[in-house]
Design a protein around this motif. Structure first.
Motif, PDB file in Angstrom:
ATOM      1  N   ALA A 149      -2.825 -32.363 -58.602  1.00  0.00           N
ATOM      2  CA  ALA A 149      -3.314 -33.095 -59.776  1.00  0.00           C
ATOM      3  C   ALA A 149      -4.523 -33.930 -59.414  1.00  0.00           C
ATOM      4  O   ALA A 149      -4.656 -34.422 -58.309  1.00  0.00           O
ATOM      5  CB  ALA A 149      -2.211 -33.990 -60.320  1.00  0.00           C
ATOM      6  N   VAL A 180      -0.004 -38.860 -58.078  1.00  0.00           N
ATOM      7  CA  VAL A 180      -0.603 -39.387 -59.307  1.00  0.00           C
ATOM      8  C   VAL A 180       0.192 -40.591 -59.803  1.00  0.00           C
ATOM      9  O   VAL A 180      -0.375 -41.640 -60.147  1.00  0.00           O
ATOM     10  CB  VAL A 180      -0.643 -38.295 -60.397  1.00  0.00           C
ATOM     11  N   ILE A 206       2.064 -42.506 -69.193  1.00  0.00           N
ATOM     12  CA  ILE A 206       0.801 -41.803 -68.942  1.00  0.00           C
ATOM     13  C   ILE A 206       1.071 -40.405 -68.398  1.00  0.00           C
ATOM     14  O   ILE A 206       0.438 -39.425 -68.804  1.00  0.00           O
ATOM     15  CB  ILE A 206      -0.070 -42.608 -67.969  1.00  0.00           C
ATOM     16  N   LEU A 207       2.042 -40.317 -67.499  1.00  0.00           N
ATOM     17  CA  LEU A 207       2.388 -39.009 -66.932  1.00  0.00           C
ATOM     18  C   LEU A 207       2.961 -38.085 -68.004  1.00  0.00           C
ATOM     19  O   LEU A 207       2.624 -36.890 -68.054  1.00  0.00           O
ATOM     20  CB  LEU A 207       3.392 -39.197 -65.797  1.00  0.00           C
ATOM     21  N   ARG A 263      -0.406 -32.781 -72.801  1.00  0.00           N
ATOM     22  CA  ARG A 263      -1.721 -32.147 -72.915  1.00  0.00           C
ATOM     23  C   ARG A 263      -1.725 -30.755 -72.246  1.00  0.00           C
ATOM     24  O   ARG A 263      -2.309 -29.814 -72.781  1.00  0.00           O
ATOM     25  CB  ARG A 263      -2.797 -33.037 -72.287  1.00  0.00           C
ATOM     26  N   ILE A 264      -1.070 -30.677 -71.102  1.00  0.00           N
ATOM     27  CA  ILE A 264      -1.012 -29.376 -70.416  1.00  0.00           C
ATOM     28  C   ILE A 264      -0.186 -28.392 -71.231  1.00  0.00           C
ATOM     29  O   ILE A 264      -0.570 -27.226 -71.406  1.00  0.00           O
ATOM     30  CB  ILE A 264      -0.423 -29.541 -69.004  1.00  0.00           C
ATOM     31  N   TYR A 283      -0.949 -44.720 -60.105  1.00  0.00           N
ATOM     32  CA  TYR A 283      -0.856 -45.631 -61.242  1.00  0.00           C
ATOM     33  C   TYR A 283      -0.162 -46.934 -60.845  1.00  0.00           C
ATOM     34  O   TYR A 283      -0.575 -48.023 -61.254  1.00  0.00           O
ATOM     35  CB  TYR A 283      -0.078 -44.972 -62.382  1.00  0.00           C
ATOM     36  N   ARG A 336       2.225 -38.156 -71.098  1.00  0.00           N
ATOM     37  CA  ARG A 336       1.102 -37.733 -71.943  1.00  0.00           C
ATOM     38  C   ARG A 336       0.316 -36.603 -71.272  1.00  0.00           C
ATOM     39  O   ARG A 336      -0.173 -35.690 -71.949  1.00  0.00           O
ATOM     40  CB  ARG A 336       0.214 -38.941 -72.227  1.00  0.00           C
ATOM     41  N   LYS A 337       0.185 -36.658 -69.955  1.00  0.00           N
ATOM     42  CA  LYS A 337      -0.481 -35.565 -69.241  1.00  0.00           C
ATOM     43  C   LYS A 337       0.303 -34.258 -69.405  1.00  0.00           C
ATOM     44  O   LYS A 337      -0.277 -33.185 -69.601  1.00  0.00           O
ATOM     45  CB  LYS A 337      -0.619 -35.921 -67.756  1.00  0.00           C
ATOM     46  N   TRP A 364       3.025 -34.284 -58.841  1.00  0.00           N
ATOM     47  CA  TRP A 364       2.754 -35.508 -59.570  1.00  0.00           C
ATOM     48  C   TRP A 364       3.101 -36.792 -58.817  1.00  0.00           C
ATOM     49  O   TRP A 364       2.796 -37.883 -59.300  1.00  0.00           O
ATOM     50  CB  TRP A 364       3.520 -35.486 -60.901  1.00  0.00           C
ATOM     51  N   SER A 403      -5.867 -31.454 -78.085  1.00  0.00           N
ATOM     52  CA  SER A 403      -4.699 -32.110 -77.503  1.00  0.00           C
ATOM     53  C   SER A 403      -4.559 -33.551 -77.964  1.00  0.00           C
ATOM     54  O   SER A 403      -3.444 -34.081 -78.022  1.00  0.00           O
ATOM     55  CB  SER A 403      -4.780 -32.054 -75.972  1.00  0.00           C
TER      56      SER A 403
END
Length: 312
Positions: A311, A270, A287-288, A294-295, A274, A290-291, A267, A217
């Motif tokens: 999360a 989360v 950042i979210l 990755r998922i 931040y 990017r998460k 989310w 990822s």
């Protein structure tokens, strides 16, 4: 033991109308047309190594034709070439000097460069349609902001916006057809399972996934230009920022997806976490996003369906 034969190195600076080529210590200019490119390729030795700067779509004809002839292609990012120029002490930037610099960069840094390979047809179609739609929506916004206050133009403006919306609908229809014809509906569905991810963002994620066999990822995030550029020295910690090396429209769609996802039950906590740490809203959303990337990568890589859970 067979002796390895050094391949000829070529550097090409690209413009819309012409190609400036550095080869064997000489520089020549040809028209950037398929006919001229084919004539020039006939003069090259077999299996040359060609470095060319990425310039929108103007470089596509020469790399596709050269690749079809068996040459090895290396597409160099413009920012990377600019940094290399500064590192070599280059003071001039001309088409000829850039072509020479590209050849030098390939000759000396080839081990760290990745050879270009043709993307799947669906990738190119999806990328083109998404970029055309982005340009269309940007134009619509500019027109609305510029002319909405003119009462005498209201009727014509309404008609124009309606036509633009019809074009948008048509583009999205072509996107759906491309996904269906390429057998990518399941992958799109997996991405759409993520909070905040709609059709367009799912198309963009699937498009990016098609481009290469990513190791993990992290590599996928870097391809999208959502990895962080670190610039530290000694005790000084430099400002972090995105590399932005990938497709800008995909990043925009992912940012919008994060804006929607941060309001979901999955989310919301989360995202607020931040903010509580002192991050700005933009930083938290990146950042979210990017998460989510990755998922989505894990879902597409493993061909598994998304199951929402609290999360971490």
């Amino acid at each position: 033991m067979a002796m390895q034969v050094a391949r000829s190195i070529v550097g090409i600076d690209v413009a819309k109308a012409e190609l400036v080529i550095h080869f064997q210590g000489r520089t020549l200019t040809i028209e950037n047309t398929p006919q001229a490119i084919k004539r020039w390729l006939k003069s090259l030795p077999c299996s040359c190594e060609i470095a060319i700067e990425a310039t929108g779509t103007y470089h596509m004809a020469v790399i596709e034709l050269a690749h079809a002839k068996g040459h090895h292609i290396y597409v160099i990012d413009a920012s990377r070439l600019s940094s290399y120029r500064k590192g070599t002490g280059g003071r001039a930037k001309t088409d000829a000097s850039d072509a020479q610099l590209l050849a030098r960069h390939l000759q000396r840094e080839k081990e760290d460069l990745r050879r270009w390979s043709p993307p799947p047809k669906a990738y190119r179609t999806l990328q083109t349609l998404l970029r055309r739609r982005a340009a269309l929506i940007k134009a619509r916004t500019m027109i609305q902001q510029s002319l909405s206050g003119e009462k005498v133009l209201k009727a014509n403006l309404t008609k124009l916006i309606s036509q633009i919306n019809s074009l948008d609908t048509l583009i999205q229809k072509h996107l759906r057809n491309t996904v269906r014809e390429a057998g990518l509906c399941d992958q799109v569905k997996r991405c759409k399972g993520l909070e905040g991810v709609g059709d367009l963002t799912a198309y963009a994620l699937v498009m990016a996934f098609l481009r290469g066999d990513f190791r993990n990822s992290d590599a996928f995030v870097a391809f999208l230009g959502m990895d962080v550029h670190v610039k530290d020295s000694g005790t000084r910690t430099g400002k972090r920022k995105l590399t932005k090396k990938g497709d800008s429209e995909t990043r925009r769609l992912l940012y919008c997806a994060a804006m929607a996802a941060c309001k979901s039950a999955r989310w919301m906590g989360v995202y607020q976490g931040y903010l509580d740490r002192g991050l700005a809203k933009t930083q938290a959303l990146v950042i979210l996003a990017r998460k989510l990337v990755r998922i989505a990568f894990a879902l597409m890589k493993n061909r598994s369906d998304y199951v929402s859970s609290p999360a971490s």
